[in-house]
Design an enzyme around this catalytic site. Structure first.
Site, PDB file in Angstrom:
ATOM      1  N   ASP A  53     -80.845 -66.476 -26.449  1.00  0.00           N
ATOM      2  CA  ASP A  53     -79.827 -66.485 -27.561  1.00  0.00           C
ATOM      3  C   ASP A  53     -78.636 -67.179 -27.393  1.00  0.00           C
ATOM      4  O   ASP A  53     -77.836 -66.974 -26.124  1.00  0.00           O
ATOM      5  CB  ASP A  53     -79.790 -64.689 -27.432  1.00  0.00           C
ATOM      6  CG  ASP A  53     -78.945 -64.233 -28.646  1.00  0.00           C
ATOM      7  OD1 ASP A  53     -77.680 -64.750 -28.915  1.00  0.00           O
ATOM      8  OD2 ASP A  53     -79.308 -63.127 -29.311  1.00  0.00           O
ATOM      9  N   VAL A  54     -77.899 -67.814 -28.153  1.00  0.00           N
ATOM     10  CA  VAL A  54     -76.885 -68.778 -27.789  1.00  0.00           C
ATOM     11  C   VAL A  54     -75.795 -67.739 -27.655  1.00  0.00           C
ATOM     12  O   VAL A  54     -74.701 -68.399 -27.225  1.00  0.00           O
ATOM     13  CB  VAL A  54     -76.513 -69.706 -28.882  1.00  0.00           C
ATOM     14  CG1 VAL A  54     -77.912 -70.717 -28.837  1.00  0.00           C
ATOM     15  CG2 VAL A  54     -76.281 -69.001 -30.128  1.00  0.00           C
ATOM     16  N   ASN A  80     -77.874 -75.761 -34.037  1.00  0.00           N
ATOM     17  CA  ASN A  80     -78.317 -75.386 -35.449  1.00  0.00           C
ATOM     18  C   ASN A  80     -77.953 -73.897 -35.682  1.00  0.00           C
ATOM     19  O   ASN A  80     -77.961 -73.571 -36.625  1.00  0.00           O
ATOM     20  CB  ASN A  80     -79.301 -75.852 -35.648  1.00  0.00           C
ATOM     21  CG  ASN A  80     -80.167 -75.181 -36.695  1.00  0.00           C
ATOM     22  OD1 ASN A  80     -79.929 -75.762 -37.985  1.00  0.00           O
ATOM     23  ND2 ASN A  80     -81.027 -74.515 -36.482  1.00  0.00           N
ATOM     24  N   TYR A 145     -67.827 -67.214 -42.850  1.00  0.00           N
ATOM     25  CA  TYR A 145     -68.950 -68.238 -42.594  1.00  0.00           C
ATOM     26  C   TYR A 145     -68.200 -69.599 -42.623  1.00  0.00           C
ATOM     27  O   TYR A 145     -68.352 -70.548 -41.918  1.00  0.00           O
ATOM     28  CB  TYR A 145     -70.085 -68.095 -43.405  1.00  0.00           C
ATOM     29  CG  TYR A 145     -71.127 -69.116 -43.591  1.00  0.00           C
ATOM     30  CD1 TYR A 145     -71.984 -68.824 -42.320  1.00  0.00           C
ATOM     31  CD2 TYR A 145     -71.091 -70.002 -44.546  1.00  0.00           C
ATOM     32  CE1 TYR A 145     -72.929 -70.066 -42.284  1.00  0.00           C
ATOM     33  CE2 TYR A 145     -72.427 -70.992 -44.458  1.00  0.00           C
ATOM     34  CZ  TYR A 145     -72.969 -70.927 -43.398  1.00  0.00           C
ATOM     35  OH  TYR A 145     -74.086 -72.022 -43.303  1.00  0.00           O
ATOM     36  N   LYS A 149     -67.983 -72.918 -40.125  1.00  0.00           N
ATOM     37  CA  LYS A 149     -68.444 -74.137 -40.287  1.00  0.00           C
ATOM     38  C   LYS A 149     -67.210 -75.276 -40.285  1.00  0.00           C
ATOM     39  O   LYS A 149     -67.494 -76.416 -40.052  1.00  0.00           O
ATOM     40  CB  LYS A 149     -69.380 -74.269 -41.442  1.00  0.00           C
ATOM     41  CG  LYS A 149     -70.259 -73.062 -41.366  1.00  0.00           C
ATOM     42  CD  LYS A 149     -71.265 -73.834 -40.428  1.00  0.00           C
ATOM     43  CE  LYS A 149     -72.441 -72.855 -40.201  1.00  0.00           C
ATOM     44  NZ  LYS A 149     -73.484 -73.453 -39.320  1.00  0.00           N
ATOM     45  N   THR A 180     -84.510 -72.125 -47.117  1.00  0.00           N
ATOM     46  CA  THR A 180     -84.909 -71.700 -45.786  1.00  0.00           C
ATOM     47  C   THR A 180     -84.847 -69.929 -45.452  1.00  0.00           C
ATOM     48  O   THR A 180     -84.686 -69.527 -46.607  1.00  0.00           O
ATOM     49  CB  THR A 180     -83.958 -72.281 -44.578  1.00  0.00           C
ATOM     50  OG1 THR A 180     -82.714 -71.218 -44.847  1.00  0.00           O
ATOM     51  CG2 THR A 180     -83.532 -73.498 -44.493  1.00  0.00           C
TER      52      THR A 180
HETATM   53  P1  NAI Z   1     -82.555 -69.381 -40.756  1.00  0.00           P
HETATM   54  O1  NAI Z   1     -82.082 -68.321 -40.456  1.00  0.00           O
HETATM   55  O2  NAI Z   1     -83.659 -69.674 -41.657  1.00  0.00           O
HETATM   56  O3  NAI Z   1     -83.136 -69.967 -39.275  1.00  0.00           O
HETATM   57  C1  NAI Z   1     -82.030 -69.835 -38.051  1.00  0.00           C
HETATM   58  C2  NAI Z   1     -82.634 -70.066 -36.870  1.00  0.00           C
HETATM   59  O4  NAI Z   1     -81.751 -69.850 -36.061  1.00  0.00           O
HETATM   60  C3  NAI Z   1     -83.883 -69.099 -36.671  1.00  0.00           C
HETATM   61  O5  NAI Z   1     -84.992 -69.099 -35.990  1.00  0.00           O
HETATM   62  C4  NAI Z   1     -83.174 -67.937 -35.696  1.00  0.00           C
HETATM   63  O6  NAI Z   1     -83.996 -67.042 -35.002  1.00  0.00           O
HETATM   64  C5  NAI Z   1     -82.237 -68.712 -34.838  1.00  0.00           C
HETATM   65  N1  NAI Z   1     -81.075 -67.837 -34.324  1.00  0.00           N
HETATM   66  C6  NAI Z   1     -80.363 -66.968 -35.043  1.00  0.00           C
HETATM   67  N2  NAI Z   1     -79.195 -66.752 -34.274  1.00  0.00           N
HETATM   68  C7  NAI Z   1     -79.360 -67.151 -32.850  1.00  0.00           C
HETATM   69  C8  NAI Z   1     -79.079 -66.915 -31.803  1.00  0.00           C
HETATM   70  N3  NAI Z   1     -77.882 -66.032 -31.561  1.00  0.00           N
HETATM   71  N4  NAI Z   1     -79.582 -67.413 -30.594  1.00  0.00           N
HETATM   72  C9  NAI Z   1     -80.654 -68.380 -30.884  1.00  0.00           C
HETATM   73  N5  NAI Z   1     -81.290 -68.416 -32.072  1.00  0.00           N
HETATM   74  C10 NAI Z   1     -80.482 -67.683 -33.123  1.00  0.00           C
HETATM   75  O7  NAI Z   1     -81.369 -70.539 -40.768  1.00  0.00           O
HETATM   76  P2  NAI Z   1     -81.116 -71.860 -41.597  1.00  0.00           P
HETATM   77  O8  NAI Z   1     -80.864 -71.760 -42.955  1.00  0.00           O
HETATM   78  O9  NAI Z   1     -82.362 -72.648 -41.365  1.00  0.00           O
HETATM   79  O10 NAI Z   1     -79.883 -72.406 -41.065  1.00  0.00           O
HETATM   80  C11 NAI Z   1     -79.650 -73.202 -39.814  1.00  0.00           C
HETATM   81  C12 NAI Z   1     -78.248 -73.699 -39.784  1.00  0.00           C
HETATM   82  O11 NAI Z   1     -77.982 -74.269 -41.086  1.00  0.00           O
HETATM   83  C13 NAI Z   1     -77.196 -72.511 -39.455  1.00  0.00           C
HETATM   84  O12 NAI Z   1     -76.153 -73.036 -38.657  1.00  0.00           O
HETATM   85  C14 NAI Z   1     -76.622 -72.517 -41.056  1.00  0.00           C
HETATM   86  O13 NAI Z   1     -75.273 -72.157 -41.139  1.00  0.00           O
HETATM   87  C15 NAI Z   1     -76.607 -73.809 -41.547  1.00  0.00           C
HETATM   88  N6  NAI Z   1     -76.694 -74.150 -42.916  1.00  0.00           N
HETATM   89  C16 NAI Z   1     -77.694 -73.416 -43.647  1.00  0.00           C
HETATM   90  C17 NAI Z   1     -77.772 -73.962 -45.068  1.00  0.00           C
HETATM   91  C18 NAI Z   1     -78.838 -73.166 -46.172  1.00  0.00           C
HETATM   92  O14 NAI Z   1     -78.441 -73.300 -47.154  1.00  0.00           O
HETATM   93  N7  NAI Z   1     -79.693 -72.535 -45.627  1.00  0.00           N
HETATM   94  C19 NAI Z   1     -76.839 -74.518 -45.626  1.00  0.00           C
HETATM   95  C20 NAI Z   1     -75.691 -75.070 -44.750  1.00  0.00           C
HETATM   96  C21 NAI Z   1     -75.839 -74.934 -43.401  1.00  0.00           C
END
Ligand code: NAI
Length: 244
Positions: A53-54, A80, A145, A149, A180
């Site tokens: 966990d980060v 990420n 949020y 960012k 996602t």
């Molecule tokens: P998601 O929720 O689909 O996947 C996130 C992953 O990170 C999961 O595998 C989760 O278990 C892991 N995670 C979450 N918190 C954690 C922690 N404390 N320690 C370790 N692992 C952890 O998210 P998604 O959509 O793939 O987003 C990834 C990144 O992209 C994030 O930083 C999000 O803010 C950013 N983002 C997403 C957008 C979107 O529209 N989906 C748009 C712009 C940025």
């Protein structure tokens, strides 16, 4: 393509969504890929998953120590792992703000601190930070949020200035609305999930959500030798949201 052959990459939050797509793209291009995630069920093929966990420095340190023992270095670090909170400045408690900063900002700091000794042993090392289009353009009910960012983009430029002399490049990507589990959860929390999903598609000027692999390719570019002169920048992958 094999432009990452023999390179060692670490991706946080690499077991789902954008992080998983990044891991798969780097793997397909020949990298040895390690992912850190709090959920390590069913990792992508050919990828090594470390439960961490980060928000917990000791878990991040233990994972990076394991990767260091195995590989001896890291060439690419992709930060990420991130979480969201839907609300205006009046909504939620300050504990929500603290939780978001702990994961989205300090999570990146913890991982970078743990990875830097290994990145210094890498060749043409690169850090890519996943930010969001919300850093630069106002999106309703995303105050906390967006703040996290924006912090990532400021950090990216400042770290790039600090690390470029050590041949470690730091850049960021800012995705738009990416298809996602993160967005699926937001849609499912709405009274009419299908209508909410249609809104997510429609808010992209391109008419559909960004495919996570598109972000994976953008990250791969920034981490590749072809981006050798690209330092402290933010690459937008938002279907034109910022342009309009
Ligand atoms: P998601 O929720 O689909 O996947 C996130 C992953 O990170 C999961 O595998 C989760 O278990 C892991 N995670 C979450 N918190 C954690 C922690 N404390 N320690 C370790 N692992 C952890 O998210 P998604 O959509 O793939 O987003 C990834 C990144 O992209 C994030 O930083 C999000 O803010 C950013 N983002 C997403 C957008 C979107 O529209 N989906 C748009 C712009 C940025």
């Amino acid at each position: 393509m094999t432009d990452f052959a023999g390179r060692v990459a670490v991706v946080t939050g690499g077991n789902a969504g954008i992080g998983r797509a990044v891991a798969e793209v780097l793997r397909a291009r020949g990298a040895v890929v390690h992912v850190l995630d709090r959920d390590v069920e069913g990792p992508a093929e050919g990828v090594t998953a470390w439960r961490a966990d980060v928000t917990d420095q000791s878990e991040v340190d233990a994972a990076l120590a394991g990767i260091g023992d195995r590989e001896g270095r890291v060439d690419v670090l992709v930060n990420n792992a991130g979480v969201s909170f839907v609300g205006t400045v009046e909504d939620g408690g300050l504990d929500e703000w603290q939780r978001l900063y702990d994961v989205n900002v300090l999570g990146y700091v913890r991982t970078i601190r743990a990875a830097l000794p290994l990145l210094r042993r890498g060749s043409d090392a690169a850090i890519v930070n996943v930010s969001s289009c919300t850093a630069a353009s106002g999106l309703r009910s995303r105050v906390a949020y967006s703040a996290t960012k924006g912090a990532i983009q400021s950090m990216t430029r400042a770290m790039a200035a600090d690390l470029v002399a050590e041949r470690i490049r730091v850049n960021a990507v800012e995705p738009g609305t990416v298809d996602t589990p993160f967005m699926t959860a937001l849609a499912e929390a709405a009274p009419d999930p299908a209508a909410r999903r249609a809104q997510f598609e429609a808010r992209q000027p391109t008419g559909r959500m960004v495919d996570p692999r598109e972000v994976g390719e953008a990250v791969a570019y920034l981490a590749s030798p072809w981006a050798h002169s690209t330092v402290g920048t933010v690459l937008t992958v938002d279907g034109g949201m910022a342009a309009l």
